[in-house]
Design a protein around this motif. Structure first.
Motif, PDB file in Angstrom:
ATOM      1  N   ARG A  79       0.836  -1.200   0.000  1.00 44.19           N
ATOM      2  CA  ARG A  79       0.000   0.000   0.000  1.00 44.19           C
ATOM      3  C   ARG A  79       0.873   1.253   0.000  1.00 44.19           C
ATOM      4  O   ARG A  79       1.716   1.444   0.857  1.00 44.19           O
ATOM      5  CB  ARG A  79      -0.907  -0.033   1.229  1.00 44.19           C
ATOM      6  CG  ARG A  79      -1.746   1.203   1.482  1.00 44.19           C
ATOM      7  CD  ARG A  79      -2.813   1.411   0.449  1.00 44.19           C
ATOM      8  NE  ARG A  79      -3.670   0.272   0.233  1.00 44.19           N
ATOM      9  CZ  ARG A  79      -4.677  -0.081   1.048  1.00 44.19           C
ATOM     10  NH1 ARG A  79      -4.924   0.593   2.148  1.00 44.19           N
ATOM     11  NH2 ARG A  79      -5.431  -1.124   0.744  1.00 44.19           N
ATOM     12  N   PHE A  80       0.665   2.100  -1.002  1.00 42.77           N
ATOM     13  CA  PHE A  80       1.431   3.339  -1.156  1.00 42.77           C
ATOM     14  C   PHE A  80       0.487   4.518  -1.020  1.00 42.77           C
ATOM     15  O   PHE A  80      -0.493   4.635  -1.761  1.00 42.77           O
ATOM     16  CB  PHE A  80       2.105   3.348  -2.530  1.00 42.77           C
ATOM     17  CG  PHE A  80       3.079   4.484  -2.753  1.00 42.77           C
ATOM     18  CD1 PHE A  80       4.418   4.350  -2.427  1.00 42.77           C
ATOM     19  CD2 PHE A  80       2.649   5.674  -3.314  1.00 42.77           C
ATOM     20  CE1 PHE A  80       5.318   5.381  -2.658  1.00 42.77           C
ATOM     21  CE2 PHE A  80       3.531   6.711  -3.548  1.00 42.77           C
ATOM     22  CZ  PHE A  80       4.876   6.572  -3.222  1.00 42.77           C
ATOM     23  N   MET A  81       0.758   5.403  -0.070  1.00 41.66           N
ATOM     24  CA  MET A  81      -0.044   6.614   0.115  1.00 41.66           C
ATOM     25  C   MET A  81       0.547   7.732  -0.731  1.00 41.66           C
ATOM     26  O   MET A  81       1.668   8.185  -0.491  1.00 41.66           O
ATOM     27  CB  MET A  81      -0.048   7.038   1.583  1.00 41.66           C
ATOM     28  CG  MET A  81      -0.901   8.258   1.860  1.00 41.66           C
ATOM     29  SD  MET A  81      -2.615   7.848   2.206  1.00 41.66           S
ATOM     30  CE  MET A  81      -2.450   7.180   3.877  1.00 41.66           C
ATOM     31  N   ALA A  82      -0.198   8.171  -1.742  1.00 45.13           N
ATOM     32  CA  ALA A  82       0.303   9.200  -2.649  1.00 45.13           C
ATOM     33  C   ALA A  82       0.265  10.572  -1.991  1.00 45.13           C
ATOM     34  O   ALA A  82      -0.789  11.020  -1.532  1.00 45.13           O
ATOM     35  CB  ALA A  82      -0.517   9.206  -3.933  1.00 45.13           C
ATOM     36  N   MET A  83       1.415  11.226  -1.944  1.00 46.47           N
ATOM     37  CA  MET A  83       1.530  12.572  -1.378  1.00 46.47           C
ATOM     38  C   MET A  83       2.434  13.424  -2.254  1.00 46.47           C
ATOM     39  O   MET A  83       3.080  12.917  -3.174  1.00 46.47           O
ATOM     40  CB  MET A  83       2.069  12.483   0.055  1.00 46.47           C
ATOM     41  CG  MET A  83       1.086  11.860   1.036  1.00 46.47           C
ATOM     42  SD  MET A  83       1.786  11.565   2.676  1.00 46.47           S
ATOM     43  CE  MET A  83       2.595   9.977   2.404  1.00 46.47           C
ATOM     44  N   LYS A  84       2.473  14.718  -1.969  1.00 48.91           N
ATOM     45  CA  LYS A  84       3.219  15.639  -2.817  1.00 48.91           C
ATOM     46  C   LYS A  84       4.694  15.270  -2.916  1.00 48.91           C
ATOM     47  O   LYS A  84       5.314  15.384  -3.976  1.00 48.91           O
ATOM     48  CB  LYS A  84       3.065  17.070  -2.301  1.00 48.91           C
ATOM     49  CG  LYS A  84       3.738  18.120  -3.180  1.00 48.91           C
ATOM     50  CD  LYS A  84       3.504  19.532  -2.657  1.00 48.91           C
ATOM     51  CE  LYS A  84       2.070  19.954  -2.838  1.00 48.91           C
ATOM     52  NZ  LYS A  84       1.854  21.369  -2.453  1.00 48.91           N
ATOM     53  N   HIS A  85       5.280  14.797  -1.798  1.00 52.38           N
ATOM     54  CA  HIS A  85       6.714  14.531  -1.788  1.00 52.38           C
ATOM     55  C   HIS A  85       7.091  13.156  -2.349  1.00 52.38           C
ATOM     56  O   HIS A  85       8.273  12.877  -2.531  1.00 52.38           O
ATOM     57  CB  HIS A  85       7.262  14.658  -0.356  1.00 52.38           C
ATOM     58  CG  HIS A  85       6.707  13.652   0.591  1.00 52.38           C
ATOM     59  ND1 HIS A  85       5.524  13.847   1.271  1.00 52.38           N
ATOM     60  CD2 HIS A  85       7.142  12.421   0.955  1.00 52.38           C
ATOM     61  CE1 HIS A  85       5.284  12.804   2.024  1.00 52.38           C
ATOM     62  NE2 HIS A  85       6.238  11.922   1.851  1.00 52.38           N
ATOM     63  N   ASN A  86       6.083  12.287  -2.607  1.00 61.12           N
ATOM     64  CA  ASN A  86       6.442  10.959  -3.118  1.00 61.12           C
ATOM     65  C   ASN A  86       5.752  10.581  -4.422  1.00 61.12           C
ATOM     66  O   ASN A  86       6.015   9.508  -4.983  1.00 61.12           O
ATOM     67  CB  ASN A  86       6.176   9.877  -2.062  1.00 61.12           C
ATOM     68  CG  ASN A  86       4.694   9.679  -1.775  1.00 61.12           C
ATOM     69  OD1 ASN A  86       3.827  10.176  -2.489  1.00 61.12           O
ATOM     70  ND2 ASN A  86       4.398   8.949  -0.719  1.00 61.12           N
ATOM     71  N   GLU A  87       4.863  11.421  -4.943  1.00 65.06           N
ATOM     72  CA  GLU A  87       4.112  11.043  -6.143  1.00 65.06           C
ATOM     73  C   GLU A  87       5.018  10.845  -7.360  1.00 65.06           C
ATOM     74  O   GLU A  87       4.657  10.110  -8.287  1.00 65.06           O
ATOM     75  CB  GLU A  87       3.011  12.062  -6.451  1.00 65.06           C
ATOM     76  CG  GLU A  87       3.476  13.475  -6.714  1.00 65.06           C
ATOM     77  CD  GLU A  87       2.306  14.434  -6.929  1.00 65.06           C
ATOM     78  OE1 GLU A  87       1.355  14.100  -7.664  1.00 65.06           O
ATOM     79  OE2 GLU A  87       2.340  15.530  -6.344  1.00 65.06           O
TER      80      GLU A  87
END
Length: 250
Positions: A79-87
């Protein structure tokens, strides 16, 4: 009677081989592993003090034990939570998931509203939006209008059914209307003092249900809830993308 299998993996970390074997043999159907970055720098931005290599090694050991024991379970959901610093890392995610031999890769959207259910700190909420909400609209939890400034309200009344089908029981036995009531502003009773049946059909629960039906927008917990906005349902709107890597689990 429902029997719950208990699996104790502590104090030793899951990366230890013996714990991986216990997990595979436990009978658990699915394990979701939160991996919110594929480099140490991005991973620890959200998972404070977390060690990426420990997580990866744990996944490898579980996958290896599944193969060794010829087991189809547990399904390993990366499970990967998409956020500004990792997208920006998302294009490389599938390669990593395949190399780890997980069964499913799922990319989840971030719910910044959950950090302040009671709407007590507007400044902090704005900062969270600016820092963590991804730029790509595809990976944003909510639908926005007015150049991304405001979320779109749902044209549905009432917005959810948690008061009828999703009670929340806290560690101390307190029964609350939903998971967002983390400060227990609307407790209906305690299982240490009363039965669940009596609490479920009791006066406090029924009173809030009536109020919710008549005008849910007057309940502060509910009118600020993510369920009132398009894209905010935690039931079926949290996953932006899902890839099945194991044909047996499609």
């Amino acid at each position: 009677m429902l029997k719950i299998k208990e699996l104790r993996l502590y104090p030793a970390p899951i990366a230890e081989e013996e714990n991986a074997k216990k997990l595979v043999q436990s009978g658990i159907d699915t394990v979701i592993v939160a991996l919110d970055g594929i480099t140490q720098k991005t991973y620890e931005r959200y998972r404070r003090s977390g060690d990426l290599e420990t997580v990866l090694e744990g996944i490898r050991k579980i996958a290896a034990k599944k193969r060794a024991l010829h087991s189809q379970i547990p399904l390993i959901n990366l499970r990967f939570m998409a956020m500004k610093h990792n997208e920006h890392e998302i294009p490389e995610l599938k390669k990593l998931a395949q190399s780890l031999e997980v069964d499913v890769l799922s990319i989840k959207t971030l719910n910044p509203h959950a950090s302040d259910t009671y709407f007590e700190n507007r400044a902090a909420k704005k900062e969270i939006y600016n820092v963590f909400v991804p730029k790509s609209a595809h990976f944003q939890r909510f639908k926005y209008v007015d150049n991304g400034k405001n979320r779109t309200y749902l044209r549905r009344d009432p917005p959810c059914k948690n008061l009828w089908n999703a009670p929340t029981i806290h560690w101390d036995g307190s029964v609350c209307p939903c998971t967002y009531d983390y400060n227990e502003m609307h407790t209906f009773g305690n299982l240490n003092k009363n039965s669940f049946k009596n609490i479920w059909f009791g006066v406090p629960y029924r009173k809030m249900r009536r109020q919710f039906r008549s005008d849910w927008s007057k309940i502060e917990l509910c009118c600020n809830c993510s369920y009132t906005y398009e894209g905010g349902s935690c039931i079926d709107e949290t996953i932006a993308d899902i890839v099945f890597l194991n044909k047996n689990h499609e």
